[in-house]
Design an enzyme around this catalytic site. Structure first.
Site, mmCIF file in Angstrom:
data_model
loop_
_atom_site.group_PDB
_atom_site.id
_atom_site.type_symbol
_atom_site.label_atom_id
_atom_site.label_comp_id
_atom_site.label_asym_id
_atom_site.label_seq_id
_atom_site.Cartn_x
_atom_site.Cartn_y
_atom_site.Cartn_z
ATOM 1 N N ASP A 316 64.689 7.443 -24.402
ATOM 2 C CA ASP A 316 65.678 7.154 -25.269
ATOM 3 C C ASP A 316 67.130 7.579 -24.898
ATOM 4 O O ASP A 316 67.151 8.595 -24.282
ATOM 5 C CB ASP A 316 65.401 7.739 -26.545
ATOM 6 C CG ASP A 316 66.401 7.544 -27.669
ATOM 7 O OD1 ASP A 316 66.694 6.300 -28.010
ATOM 8 O OD2 ASP A 316 66.840 8.410 -28.597
ATOM 9 N N ASP A 509 64.520 11.979 -28.979
ATOM 10 C CA ASP A 509 64.856 13.153 -29.870
ATOM 11 C C ASP A 509 64.020 13.157 -31.090
ATOM 12 O O ASP A 509 64.254 14.230 -31.736
ATOM 13 C CB ASP A 509 66.144 12.892 -30.222
ATOM 14 C CG ASP A 509 66.393 11.631 -31.246
ATOM 15 O OD1 ASP A 509 65.332 10.871 -31.735
ATOM 16 O OD2 ASP A 509 67.540 11.352 -31.513
ATOM 17 N N ASP A 513 62.107 8.030 -33.162
ATOM 18 C CA ASP A 513 61.003 7.507 -32.086
ATOM 19 C C ASP A 513 59.676 7.746 -32.084
ATOM 20 O O ASP A 513 58.970 7.645 -31.176
ATOM 21 C CB ASP A 513 61.628 8.356 -30.550
ATOM 22 C CG ASP A 513 63.091 7.936 -30.319
ATOM 23 O OD1 ASP A 513 63.610 6.780 -30.436
ATOM 24 O OD2 ASP A 513 63.871 8.523 -29.960
#
Length: 633
Positions: A316, A509, A513
């Site tokens: 990410d 994080d 996610d």
């Protein structure tokens, strides 16, 4: 050395002295026999007792049974010296193993040190020490210099330096001031802090870490499960083989019963699977303990084993490769002033906790009158809609503008563009910029050095922003303008690109996610201090904010797997060779002792190498030790 170890060492010394006395008086058979029996009783009574107890409980084929059968059989065939020596060296090996595991148990003590014993709470103008579980959300606690922060919260008063080494492995303390978040488990080094708690103790960072560690023993690696299944079939198989070795040759070939029974007893001593059953779990514990010293929490040996096969690493962007600290770097109005555009955007983002929303409110810098804002809706991956001062307002990305029928235009500046429409008309846009983490580029280079075949970045940002960041960091592939569901689809497509044994690792994080972290072969959460979602969803948790720790985790996992394979191959090879030699009558009882005790000691020494990974900090793993201790050797 513990009292238990001292008692065992005393028994070994006493048995050795009596054995030496018997050895030195071969002419006095009655004295020698009595001395051998006393020496054997001193050193072997507990093994005999455990064997008898386990047989009564239906657990016949274990190391205690093998040692009892082999040594008692040696006594009955007149091999008194060998019988006592085998038991003596077996106990030396057990002492060494217990000491090795005892050293590992210190990791548990280090871990439990992060659990606070009490909290100082203000009641009627006085400080009262209470159990942290008694503190409610919103209570004000006082943390004195030198004390451990008991519960997550926000600093109300005071400035101090916080030592986070127990959680992150990072030796440098960080400063905190009013308004800063603090998490449980850290040590307040200098000033007095008044902290308003934001979580109950059971939901605080330290409690969740302890719970994670306590539940990790069930997640065994394939190698551990293999050894467990192997021992379940191996031990009875070698006992049957030993019985056949003792009976068949004399009956078929007419050989000496004494000779073949003696070979069968040697066969039993050699066959003990201690080296495998102890060293394999201990190796994984060492790897997990070594990783925790670096501030890398691994939830189970299965995840450490899977990480060793990392082939594709997917990131990410925001909060993982970038700091996630957004600033408004440009305001480009179309139909109103800059002040009006920023004000409307800040009002519309009034209730959102997204980092971009917070950055807009911070840039506005004034108190927001909530009465001016009504009918707020937040659309994931798009933006927000609200009624501000009686007019419909939409704030978000270009997809949100298109869905609401607003004609927009792109910005020439690199950054996240936040468009604003007022009353269905395009009013302009804001540019939000994030900053790449200092070690992000080094992290990508380190992954290539670890032979990771491909690095990929997934982001909800505009394509220009994503491609700019990917180029800056040297990432192989980037997918931009993604919704959370789009990320899952891309991860599933990438998983089809890896080889049969390769693994896909997703790094996020942990806040938004969770679906992707769960879908990947290995999910790694970044910067987990204070992030419940990260600890919950990920398989591996990095307690600081450094992407370079990913390569460190892969290096530790691969080193651990090498040590595990070394122990399996070494133990099976030595035992296999000596078993054949023992069956042929070439090797004797002393070679058998080396094949059992010697191989175990060497394998345990090799397993403990996994702990040495460098760095300082608490060793945050407990149950792998329990697995090593409880596994029947």
């Amino acid at each position: 050395m513990s009292k238990k170890h001292k008692r065992t060492l005393g028994r070994i010394a006493a048995s050795a002295v009596v054995l030496a006395a018997a050895w030195c008086a071969p002419q006095d058979r009655a004295f020698s026999l009595a001395a051998y029996i006393v020496s054997y009783g001193i050193i072997g009574w507990d093994v005999l007792w455990r064997a008898a107890r386990n047989i009564c409980h239906g657990q016949v084929f274990d190391e205690n049974f093998l040692m009892t059968l082999a040594t008692v059989g040696a006594f009955l065939t007149g091999e008194f010296r060998e019988a006592v020596a085998v038991m003596l060296f077996y106990q030396v090996g057990e002492l060494f193993q217990s000491y090795a595991v005892g050293r590992s148990r210190k990791s548990i003590a280090a871990l439990m040190d992060i659990r606070p014993d009490s909290a100082n709470i203000e009641r009627d103008g006085a400080l009262v020490k209470v159990d942290p579980e008694e503190v409610a959300i919103g209570d004000v606690i006082v943390v004195k210099a030198g004390e451990r922060i008991p519960i997550d919260g926000v600093v109300l008063e005071g400035e101090s330096s916080i030592d986070t080494a127990a959680l992150t492995g990072e030796p440098r303390p960080r400063g905190v001031a009013p308004g800063d978040d603090v998490v449980s488990g850290c040590i307040n080094r200098t000033g007095l802090l008044r902290v308003r708690t934001t979580k109950a103790f059971g939901e605080s960072t330290v409690a969740r870490i302890l719970e994670m560690v306590e539940n990790s023993s069930a997640k065994k690696a394939k190698a551990e499960n293999f050894i467990t299944r192997f021992a379940r079939w191996y031990t009875p198989s070698v006992v049957i083989a030993a019985v056949l070795l003792a009976l068949v040759p004399p009956l078929v070939m007419g050989g000496s019963w004494y000779e073949w029974v003696h070979r069968a007893l040697i066969f039993l001593v050699i066959s003990c699977p201690c080296a495998l059953v102890i060293s394999v779990p201990l190796s994984f514990f060492g790897g997990i303990g070594g990783a925790s010293r670096q501030g890398i929490l691994v939830k189970g040996a299965n995840y450490l084993e899977a990480l060793a096969g990392a082939e594709i690493v997917v990131f990410d962007k925001t909060g993982t490769l970038t700091k996630g600290v957004f600033n408004v770097t440009a305001i480009h109005p179309d139909t109103c002033s800059e002040e009006r555009l920023l004000e409307i955007a800040a009002l519309a983002e009034r209730y959102s906790e997204h980092p971009i929303s917070r950055s807009i409110r911070e840039a506005y810098g004034k108190d927001i009158d909530a009465s001016r804002v009504k009918n707020v809706r937040e659309i994931s991956g798009r933006g927000v809609a609200a009624v501000v001062d009686g007019e419909p307002v939409c704030v978000g990305n270009d997809k949100w503008m298109e869905e609401t029928g607003v004609k927009w235009h792109p910005c020439h500046r690199v950054g996240t563009t936040v468009h604003v429409s007022i009353g269905g008309q395009y009013a302009g846009h804001l540019v939000i910029s994030d900053e790449v983490k200092p070690d992000a580029r080094n992290a990508i280079e380190a992954l290539r050095a670890q032979n990771v075949k491909k690095t990929v970045m997934l982001t909800g940002d505009a394509r220009a922003v994503g491609e700019h960041t990917a180029k800056e960091l040297g990432i192989d592939q980037v997918f931009a303008q993604l919704l959370p569901t789009d990320k899952v689809e891309h991860v599933e497509a990438l998983m089809r690109e890896k080889t049969a044994k390769g693994k896909l690792v997703f790094v996020g994080d942990g806040i938004n996610d969770a679906p992707v972290l769960s879908r990947a072969d290995v999910g790694i959460a970044m910067g987990a201090m204070g992030s419940d979602a990260a600890i919950e969803a990920a398989d591996i948790v990095l307690m600081d904010d450094k992407p370079s720790k990913i390569a460190t985790a892969i290096r530790i996992s691969r080193r651990t797997l090498r040590i595990v394979r070394q122990n399996i191959v070494f133990a099976l090879a030595v035992k296999g060779i000596v078993l054949v030699l023992g069956a042929l009558g070439i090797s004797g009882m002393w070679e058998a002792v080396f094949a059992d005790v010697g191989v175990s000691v060497i394998a345990i020494l090799n397993a403990m190498r996994a702990l040495r990974t460098g760095g300082k900090g608490a060793k945050l793993h407990a149950e792998s030790v329990s697995a090593a201790v409880s596994g029947d050797a």
